[in-house]
Design an enzyme around this catalytic site. Sequence first.
Site, PDB file in Angstrom:
ATOM      1  N   VAL A 154       0.268  -1.289   0.351  1.00 56.40           N
ATOM      2  CA  VAL A 154      -0.678   0.128  -0.118  1.00 56.40           C
ATOM      3  C   VAL A 154       0.972   1.552  -0.067  1.00 56.40           C
ATOM      4  O   VAL A 154       0.355   2.281  -0.722  1.00 56.40           O
ATOM      5  CB  VAL A 154      -0.661   0.145   1.398  1.00 56.40           C
ATOM      6  CG1 VAL A 154      -2.388   1.240   1.426  1.00 56.40           C
ATOM      7  CG2 VAL A 154      -1.884  -1.205   1.657  1.00 56.40           C
TER       8      VAL A 154
ATOM      9  N   VAL B 184     -10.605  -1.006   6.739  1.00 54.06           N
ATOM     10  CA  VAL B 184     -12.221  -2.013   6.681  1.00 54.06           C
ATOM     11  C   VAL B 184     -12.642  -1.580   5.291  1.00 54.06           C
ATOM     12  O   VAL B 184     -12.727  -0.489   4.788  1.00 54.06           O
ATOM     13  CB  VAL B 184     -13.015  -1.724   7.362  1.00 54.06           C
ATOM     14  CG1 VAL B 184     -14.300  -2.339   7.417  1.00 54.06           C
ATOM     15  CG2 VAL B 184     -13.270  -0.884   8.655  1.00 54.06           C
TER      16      VAL B 184
ATOM     17  N   GLY C  87     -11.235  -1.500   2.883  1.00 52.59           N
ATOM     18  CA  GLY C  87      -9.446  -1.586   1.244  1.00 52.59           C
ATOM     19  C   GLY C  87     -10.494  -0.031   0.103  1.00 52.59           C
ATOM     20  O   GLY C  87     -10.874   0.467   1.449  1.00 52.59           O
TER      21      GLY C  87
ATOM     22  N   ILE D 266     -13.047   0.321  -0.192  1.00 49.75           N
ATOM     23  CA  ILE D 266     -14.413   1.011  -0.714  1.00 49.75           C
ATOM     24  C   ILE D 266     -14.745   1.856   0.561  1.00 49.75           C
ATOM     25  O   ILE D 266     -14.600   2.090   1.629  1.00 49.75           O
ATOM     26  CB  ILE D 266     -15.614  -0.351   0.389  1.00 49.75           C
ATOM     27  CG1 ILE D 266     -15.622  -1.615  -1.067  1.00 49.75           C
ATOM     28  CG2 ILE D 266     -16.965  -0.084   0.394  1.00 49.75           C
ATOM     29  CD1 ILE D 266     -15.986  -2.973  -0.234  1.00 49.75           C
TER      30      ILE D 266
ATOM     31  N   GLU E 126      -2.149 -15.589   2.178  1.00 50.42           N
ATOM     32  CA  GLU E 126      -0.892 -15.903   2.442  1.00 50.42           C
ATOM     33  C   GLU E 126      -0.222 -16.818   3.313  1.00 50.42           C
ATOM     34  O   GLU E 126      -1.008 -17.881   3.414  1.00 50.42           O
ATOM     35  CB  GLU E 126      -0.702 -14.658   3.720  1.00 50.42           C
ATOM     36  CG  GLU E 126      -0.722 -13.569   3.066  1.00 50.42           C
ATOM     37  CD  GLU E 126      -0.704 -12.103   4.450  1.00 50.42           C
ATOM     38  OE1 GLU E 126       0.106 -12.887   6.106  1.00 50.42           O
ATOM     39  OE2 GLU E 126      -1.184 -10.951   4.493  1.00 50.42           O
TER      40      GLU E 126
ATOM     41  N   LYS F 268     -11.460  -6.065  11.744  1.00 47.66           N
ATOM     42  CA  LYS F 268     -12.740  -5.093  11.329  1.00 47.66           C
ATOM     43  C   LYS F 268     -14.010  -4.672  12.011  1.00 47.66           C
ATOM     44  O   LYS F 268     -14.579  -3.467  11.628  1.00 47.66           O
ATOM     45  CB  LYS F 268     -12.869  -5.328  10.165  1.00 47.66           C
ATOM     46  CG  LYS F 268     -11.670  -5.542   9.191  1.00 47.66           C
ATOM     47  CD  LYS F 268     -11.518  -5.999   7.671  1.00 47.66           C
ATOM     48  CE  LYS F 268      -9.727  -6.131   6.852  1.00 47.66           C
ATOM     49  NZ  LYS F 268     -10.188  -6.646   5.509  1.00 47.66           N
TER      50      LYS F 268
ATOM     51  N   GLY G 127      -5.208  -4.985  -1.557  1.00 48.93           N
ATOM     52  CA  GLY G 127      -4.279  -4.502  -3.046  1.00 48.93           C
ATOM     53  C   GLY G 127      -4.002  -3.297  -2.296  1.00 48.93           C
ATOM     54  O   GLY G 127      -4.034  -2.565  -2.305  1.00 48.93           O
TER      55      GLY G 127
HETATM   56  P1  NAP Z   1       3.312  -4.677   3.893  1.00 50.16           P
HETATM   57  O1  NAP Z   1       3.431  -5.125   2.338  1.00 50.16           O
HETATM   58  O2  NAP Z   1       4.570  -5.231   4.636  1.00 50.16           O
HETATM   59  O3  NAP Z   1       4.916  -2.948   3.705  1.00 50.16           O
HETATM   60  C1  NAP Z   1       4.994  -2.706   5.313  1.00 50.16           C
HETATM   61  C2  NAP Z   1       5.943  -1.753   4.699  1.00 50.16           C
HETATM   62  O4  NAP Z   1       6.375  -1.374   6.147  1.00 50.16           O
HETATM   63  C3  NAP Z   1       7.372  -2.322   4.533  1.00 50.16           C
HETATM   64  O5  NAP Z   1       7.867  -1.819   3.340  1.00 50.16           O
HETATM   65  C4  NAP Z   1       8.685  -2.418   5.416  1.00 50.16           C
HETATM   66  O6  NAP Z   1       9.575  -2.178   5.185  1.00 50.16           O
HETATM   67  C5  NAP Z   1       7.647  -1.130   6.408  1.00 50.16           C
HETATM   68  N1  NAP Z   1       7.730  -1.672   8.357  1.00 50.16           N
HETATM   69  C6  NAP Z   1       7.710  -2.587   8.801  1.00 50.16           C
HETATM   70  N2  NAP Z   1       8.066  -2.669  10.081  1.00 50.16           N
HETATM   71  C7  NAP Z   1       8.783  -1.572  10.244  1.00 50.16           C
HETATM   72  C8  NAP Z   1       9.626  -1.385  11.149  1.00 50.16           C
HETATM   73  N3  NAP Z   1       9.236  -1.628  12.575  1.00 50.16           N
HETATM   74  N4  NAP Z   1      10.000  -0.063  10.566  1.00 50.16           N
HETATM   75  C9  NAP Z   1      10.257   0.373   9.365  1.00 50.16           C
HETATM   76  N5  NAP Z   1       9.116   0.278   8.350  1.00 50.16           N
HETATM   77  C10 NAP Z   1       8.667  -1.038   8.698  1.00 50.16           C
HETATM   78  O7  NAP Z   1       2.559  -3.889   4.237  1.00 50.16           O
HETATM   79  P2  NAP Z   1       0.683  -3.753   3.674  1.00 50.16           P
HETATM   80  O8  NAP Z   1       0.063  -4.934   2.397  1.00 50.16           O
HETATM   81  O9  NAP Z   1       1.194  -2.057   2.416  1.00 50.16           O
HETATM   82  O10 NAP Z   1       0.303  -3.634   4.374  1.00 50.16           O
HETATM   83  C11 NAP Z   1       0.214  -2.155   5.261  1.00 50.16           C
HETATM   84  C12 NAP Z   1      -1.176  -1.622   6.792  1.00 50.16           C
HETATM   85  O11 NAP Z   1      -2.020  -1.740   5.418  1.00 50.16           O
HETATM   86  C13 NAP Z   1      -1.661  -2.886   6.930  1.00 50.16           C
HETATM   87  O12 NAP Z   1      -1.729  -2.339   8.431  1.00 50.16           O
HETATM   88  C14 NAP Z   1      -2.001  -3.309   6.556  1.00 50.16           C
HETATM   89  O13 NAP Z   1      -4.002  -4.260   7.143  1.00 50.16           O
HETATM   90  C15 NAP Z   1      -3.231  -2.443   5.766  1.00 50.16           C
HETATM   91  N6  NAP Z   1      -4.095  -2.649   4.893  1.00 50.16           N
HETATM   92  C16 NAP Z   1      -3.325  -3.394   3.981  1.00 50.16           C
HETATM   93  C17 NAP Z   1      -3.770  -4.115   2.276  1.00 50.16           C
HETATM   94  C18 NAP Z   1      -3.781  -4.476   1.387  1.00 50.16           C
HETATM   95  O14 NAP Z   1      -4.468  -4.934   0.088  1.00 50.16           O
HETATM   96  N7  NAP Z   1      -1.947  -4.966   1.370  1.00 50.16           N
HETATM   97  C19 NAP Z   1      -5.117  -3.804   2.957  1.00 50.16           C
HETATM   98  C20 NAP Z   1      -6.128  -2.573   4.194  1.00 50.16           C
HETATM   99  C21 NAP Z   1      -5.006  -2.362   4.759  1.00 50.16           C
HETATM  100  P3  NAP Z   1      10.845  -3.169   4.488  1.00 50.16           P
HETATM  101  O15 NAP Z   1      10.053  -3.035   3.129  1.00 50.16           O
HETATM  102  O16 NAP Z   1      11.979  -2.213   4.984  1.00 50.16           O
HETATM  103  O17 NAP Z   1      10.525  -4.712   4.365  1.00 50.16           O
END
Ligand code: NAP
Length: 438
Positions: A17, A133, A135, A137, A191, A206, A308
């Site tokens: 994201v 909650v 994404g 929407i 995952e 959520k 996404g």
């Molecule tokens: P992600 O792909 O796992 O990315 C996490 C990012 O945070 C990475 O860039 C990571 O750094 C960085 N990070 C993690 N721990 C860290 C720390 N201790 N210090 C500094 N940087 C740190 O996660 P994501 O899928 O983008 O999701 C992010 C958030 O959005 C989560 O809370 C998730 O629940 C929420 N969300 C995600 C989605 C989705 O579709 N993915 C949808 C709705 C909500 P590195 O890259 O260097 O490892």
Amino acid sequence: MTELRTLKVALLGCGNVGAQVARILIEDADTLAARAGAKLQLSGIAVRNVNAKRDVDLPQELFTTDAETLVKDADLVIELMGGIEPARTLILSALRNGACVVTGNKALLAQDGPTLHEEADKAGVQLSYEAAVAGAIPILRPIRDSLAGDRITRVLGIVNGTTNFILDQMDTTGAQFADALAEAQRLGYAEADPTADVEGHDAAAKAAILASLSFHTRFALENVHCEGISSVTAADIAAAKDAGFVIKLLAIAEKLEDSDGGKGVSVRVHPTLLPREHPLAAVHGAFNAVFIEAENAGELMFYGQGAGGAPTASAVLGDLVSAARSLVLGGAGRMETTTGHVPALPIDAAVTSYYIGLDVADQPGVLARIAQLFAEHGVSIEIMRQTIHRDAESNVESAELRIVTHRAPEAALAATVEAVKGLDVINSVTSVLRVEGV
Ligand code: NAP
């Protein structure tokens, strides 16, 4: 024309994201500035590894591992790291510094939302989390703002795309749970460790957020009864299909009144049978949807991509523009009300219908005995269907009974099922699932 003020935006996290948020902040800078009434300058991106390969080409000088320093100097902080710490500490520090915070972190909000909200209220800044909650929407702001003059009575949500994909696969192909999960993993919808999704934990976080906003009371994860989909079998799906239902993992929050006139909110996540004609039954694949019933608005449905990078980034940027406007215009004030004070009800107090599948001896009087037992427990039967099977080898006949009850308290339904199990004419209880929308 007056020069627009510049607001510094700190981005914490550059994964699925975060990378898309950074891309849009840079590519659409002029449009966003026009809408926010201020230039939104990406001042830095905090990550764990500054040299990691990213999905999007971004200026290398923006990256840092020093999130604390980045947060101190920001007007707006976007937290997209996920997890509890250090996200929690960084968000609290940003709020104390007077920065508005946008996050998608449902796990943190469900676990420690009250602390974050308190801090935001104290500082008089916005804490927004539309992305947490469903994404892309827009669901939280409609609940909080558009329906602020109405009374929501019930929310039913398909808020986890992974489980919806798996159940949809099982429904359309007849696959077993394990095979549908493997397919979801192959396609990137699930995952490697799917526990949080398939056991309902993600949907439960959520559900707590949806219930809190809908009923103006802060509900936490511990208030949510949670059952996942790992025990749903291909036979359950086939039987449901045969009876005109589809099985969905629903996040449910509904206001209930007990016989003494006491009110409470039942917040729960579990596999649920829905009639095939219910609007949520038409939500396929990894899509999400939230169905709301309100006293005056009636029925509303919100549908779209629940996850996404780019879809979720859309929700994050909507929050960011709104928070920036509040900084430009002043008076962000309190965003949410918590004046509801309705208690969370235990699962026993939920009122629902049950679908019960029974394998019974094919003997005269069996149906009457079962029907009487239901009546004794105060549970009335809406549909009872019987199919006769003959075992080819033993030539013994057995009957498959499918029962759908009217709505009744969960405790009465559970006691009925226990009593049915004790009848000598019952070979086995093949499935017990809750039903909504009948
Ligand atoms: P992600 O792909 O796992 O990315 C996490 C990012 O945070 C990475 O860039 C990571 O750094 C960085 N990070 C993690 N721990 C860290 C720390 N201790 N210090 C500094 N940087 C740190 O996660 P994501 O899928 O983008 O999701 C992010 C958030 O959005 C989560 O809370 C998730 O629940 C929420 N969300 C995600 C989605 C989705 O579709 N993915 C949808 C709705 C909500 P590195 O890259 O260097 O490892």
